[in-house]
Enzyme design. Sequence first.
Site, PDB file in Angstrom:
ATOM      1  N   GLY A 194      20.313  59.686  46.595  1.00 24.35           N
ATOM      2  CA  GLY A 194      21.417  60.215  46.489  1.00 24.35           C
ATOM      3  C   GLY A 194      21.923  60.962  47.919  1.00 24.35           C
ATOM      4  O   GLY A 194      21.313  60.813  48.777  1.00 24.35           O
ATOM      5  N   GLY A 238      23.706  64.542  49.973  1.00 27.01           N
ATOM      6  CA  GLY A 238      23.238  65.887  49.863  1.00 27.01           C
ATOM      7  C   GLY A 238      23.913  66.690  48.902  1.00 27.01           C
ATOM      8  O   GLY A 238      23.240  67.366  48.102  1.00 27.01           O
ATOM      9  N   GLU A 269      12.440  71.362  59.482  1.00 30.77           N
ATOM     10  CA  GLU A 269      12.263  70.781  60.612  1.00 30.77           C
ATOM     11  C   GLU A 269      13.963  70.390  61.176  1.00 30.77           C
ATOM     12  O   GLU A 269      14.094  69.333  60.544  1.00 30.77           O
ATOM     13  CB  GLU A 269      11.205  69.724  60.718  1.00 30.77           C
ATOM     14  CG  GLU A 269      10.676  69.173  62.222  1.00 30.77           C
ATOM     15  CD  GLU A 269      11.609  68.027  62.506  1.00 30.77           C
ATOM     16  OE1 GLU A 269      12.370  68.381  63.580  1.00 30.77           O
ATOM     17  OE2 GLU A 269      11.397  66.946  62.267  1.00 30.77           O
ATOM     18  N   CYS A 293      14.596  64.145  66.944  1.00 29.51           N
ATOM     19  CA  CYS A 293      14.929  65.725  66.958  1.00 29.51           C
ATOM     20  C   CYS A 293      14.250  66.305  68.276  1.00 29.51           C
ATOM     21  O   CYS A 293      14.652  67.454  68.975  1.00 29.51           O
ATOM     22  CB  CYS A 293      14.571  66.174  65.808  1.00 29.51           C
ATOM     23  SG  CYS A 293      12.774  66.082  65.082  1.00 29.51           S
TER      24      CYS A 293
END
Length: 475
Positions: A201, A203, A245, A279
Amino acid sequence: MYDCRRFFIDGEWVTPAGRKESLVINPATEEPVGKILLGTAEDVDAAVRAARAAFETYSQTTREERIALFERILKVYEANIERLAKAVSDEMGAPMQLAVQAQAGSGFRHLSTALTILKDFEFEERLGTTQILREPIGVCGLITPWNWPLNQISCKVAPALAVGCTVVLKPSEVAPVTAHIFAEILAEAGVPKGVFNLVDGDGPGVGEPISRHPDIDMVSFTGSTRAGVLVAKAAADTVKRVSQELGGKSANIILEDADLAASVAHGVNWMMTNSGQSCNAPSRMLVPAKRYDEAVEVARKTAQQLVVGDPKAPGVTTGPLANKLQFERVQALIAKGIEEGAKVVIGGIGRPDGIDKGYFVKPTIFAGVNNEMTIAREEIFGPVMVLIPYKDEADAIRIANDSIYGLSGHVHSGNIENARRVASKLRTGMIHVNGAARDMFAPFGGYKQSGNGREWGREGFKEFLETKAVMGYFT
């Protein structure tokens, strides 16, 4: 075409309540390669009920039982490495060598690391007459991103299952195929029903219900800082633990006594790995002002050696960005850099020459950058690196720390004591000295708006544990 239109709940592949279909797009071809259904709060409820029921028994399993389970998981995972690698390349564009060694390989390494830690982790500790017990926190909602799908799934699922938690996983709807294969691996290895559950799905449809759910005891989220804020707000009403994170804008300091050519080349190659979609990518390279022009030329020559193209083709080092939205965002930020006066050393706006389809971005190096420019402050999340000059060591540290982020960083020096001293002054959760590789046993996480909590290694285990003190346990 990957058909992933079922969810894994309570040990079975089930038809979800949500019936809205979403296509998985191969970013190299812009063509569909798979289908999923987008889940709803009703699907989350079903998965949480299964996980809650399973927790009653799974949390009471012995260390030896979980060790045996992990040994089976590793055996099945290893047999599926090539299958996983092909799927991750199809869904998010990683070149095959990277897909096998780093993308699929990282999943195996996190599972293996968790097994090693589990064998001697101290769940009990005596403190005088008090017994300290570390117990599984409960049902965990895991929300993972599209850039390193298997890495992020495994570095959350592995410690959660190792300590006795049960989980509900929401993988990215952009890159869900590998999560479905991962679920098949766990099922084949004999993970008890309800211990691992998967709901696809977006958010709003699934991520928010997971964050808000009163019967989820913890949420572990990896993604953008913007989305992380939304997760934390949604979780606040139930006072559940939230481990995040998030984004980064990591500095790579090349000190004056470093081997400049080798250090700059290393930094460019690290930055461009996974098309810059990491990241912790070292996206700000800080170099001595007196050697700035030399560093710029080394960076240009290094980036020039990168081969952008079909992820399945031999010799390709750099694939596309994972999706159209990210492609458009990176193009806009490159344009912003040019608008603000930065100089394009190599790369720039548009697709690479000879490529007219797919979300491919030219590996781009900017010079003439100061730390106030948008491209030096915002996380670009693409193959774009900026070079910033500094006057002296104190100036380099100041520039490195002048960021809302604090995830990672690099320091290069010909003197290890110099490197250690500078590393101690950087406000980041991780530092790589002289090109040191990632350490699966070391904690992964950041300061400031790069998140809270830690993943990987023993610190990663602690995120999934509650601490209980039993006074008078010993007489």
